[in-house]
Scaffold this motif. Structure first.
Motif, PDB file in Angstrom:
ATOM      1  N   SER A  15       0.809  -1.227   0.000  1.00 48.04           N
ATOM      2  CA  SER A  15       0.000   0.000   0.000  1.00 48.04           C
ATOM      3  C   SER A  15       0.837   1.270   0.000  1.00 48.04           C
ATOM      4  N   GLY A  16       2.134   1.135   0.230  1.00 47.95           N
ATOM      5  CA  GLY A  16       3.008   2.310   0.264  1.00 47.95           C
ATOM      6  C   GLY A  16       2.807   3.167   1.500  1.00 47.95           C
ATOM      7  N   ILE A  17       2.519   2.524   2.643  1.00 46.27           N
ATOM      8  CA  ILE A  17       2.257   3.255   3.898  1.00 46.27           C
ATOM      9  C   ILE A  17       2.982   2.579   5.059  1.00 46.27           C
ATOM     10  N   PRO A  79      -4.410 -12.220   3.428  1.00 45.24           N
ATOM     11  CA  PRO A  79      -3.150 -12.245   4.173  1.00 45.24           C
ATOM     12  C   PRO A  79      -2.002 -12.887   3.411  1.00 45.24           C
ATOM     13  N   GLY A  80      -2.268 -13.370   2.188  1.00 47.43           N
ATOM     14  CA  GLY A  80      -1.193 -13.963   1.394  1.00 47.43           C
ATOM     15  C   GLY A  80      -0.730 -15.262   2.012  1.00 47.43           C
ATOM     16  N   TYR A  81       0.506 -15.602   1.786  1.00 45.21           N
ATOM     17  CA  TYR A  81       1.000 -16.851   2.367  1.00 45.21           C
ATOM     18  C   TYR A  81       1.974 -16.625   3.501  1.00 45.21           C
ATOM     19  N   LEU A  82       2.356 -15.380   3.780  1.00 47.64           N
ATOM     20  CA  LEU A  82       3.237 -15.122   4.918  1.00 47.64           C
ATOM     21  C   LEU A  82       2.431 -15.193   6.208  1.00 47.64           C
ATOM     22  N   GLY A  83       2.972 -15.822   7.198  1.00 47.14           N
ATOM     23  CA  GLY A  83       2.357 -15.845   8.524  1.00 47.14           C
ATOM     24  C   GLY A  83       3.110 -14.868   9.406  1.00 47.14           C
ATOM     25  N   THR A  84       3.917 -15.401  10.295  1.00 47.81           N
ATOM     26  CA  THR A  84       4.791 -14.589  11.133  1.00 47.81           C
ATOM     27  C   THR A  84       6.164 -14.559  10.487  1.00 47.81           C
ATOM     28  N   LEU A 103      10.141  -4.381   5.526  1.00 49.00           N
ATOM     29  CA  LEU A 103       9.310  -3.931   4.410  1.00 49.00           C
ATOM     30  C   LEU A 103       8.539  -5.156   3.956  1.00 49.00           C
ATOM     31  N   CYS A 104       7.197  -5.076   3.933  1.00 50.01           N
ATOM     32  CA  CYS A 104       6.439  -6.300   3.658  1.00 50.01           C
ATOM     33  C   CYS A 104       5.182  -6.047   2.838  1.00 50.01           C
ATOM     34  N   SER A 105       4.751  -7.122   2.212  1.00 49.60           N
ATOM     35  CA  SER A 105       3.464  -7.220   1.538  1.00 49.60           C
ATOM     36  C   SER A 105       2.894  -8.562   1.990  1.00 49.60           C
ATOM     37  N   PRO A 106       1.703  -8.940   1.553  1.00 50.37           N
ATOM     38  CA  PRO A 106       1.198 -10.260   1.935  1.00 50.37           C
ATOM     39  C   PRO A 106       2.015 -11.415   1.348  1.00 50.37           C
ATOM     40  N   TRP A 107       2.882 -11.134   0.383  1.00 52.40           N
ATOM     41  CA  TRP A 107       3.599 -12.194  -0.329  1.00 52.40           C
ATOM     42  C   TRP A 107       5.110 -12.139  -0.220  1.00 52.40           C
ATOM     43  N   SER A 108       5.650 -11.054   0.312  1.00 53.79           N
ATOM     44  CA  SER A 108       7.112 -10.951   0.361  1.00 53.79           C
ATOM     45  C   SER A 108       7.544  -9.988   1.451  1.00 53.79           C
TER      46      SER A 108
END
Length: 115
Positions: A15-17, A79-84, A103-108
């Motif tokens: 989201s760039g936030i 939530p993508g595939y990332l958990g903790t 720095l994160c997204s739901p996937w990376s």
């Protein structure tokens, strides 16, 4: 010797936030795992206090645990595939301030030693 401390900052790159509301835990891994601090990131994506202040610093292995999936799910996003996301870091005395951004997204995610 430079005093050592630990802080973090989380950015939602999808989201760039700043990632407001992300649960974060800070663990010392040696000699036995122990939870030292936990909190939720503020509107700037930071915790309101350092994870480890210079007067409590002990060199060794630590883990920062970021609940990425809870953060994205709370915003109604997939939530993508990332958990903790777990970052295991080695901290040395006299190396100055350790800033560990995520720095994160739901996937990376990515990280680096900040200042």
């Amino acid at each position: 010797m430079k005093p050592s401390a630990v802080s973090t900052h989380v950015l939602d790159t999808a989201s760039g936030i700043p990632a407001e509301g992300m649960p974060v835990e800070f663990w010392r891994m040696e000699p036995e795992p122990a939870l030292l601090a936990q909190g939720t990131t503020n509107a700037d994506g930071r915790l309101d206090a350092p994870l480890l202040a210079p007067d409590h610093f002990v060199p060794g292995r630590y883990e920062l645990r970021f609940d990425v999936s809870a953060y994205f799910a709370a915003r109604g996003n997939d939530p993508g595939y990332l958990g903790t996301v777990v970052l295991n870091v080695g901290l040395k005395e006299g190396e100055g301030h350790y800033h560990v951004p995520l720095l994160c997204s739901p996937w990376s995610y990515s990280t680096y030693r900040g200042s």
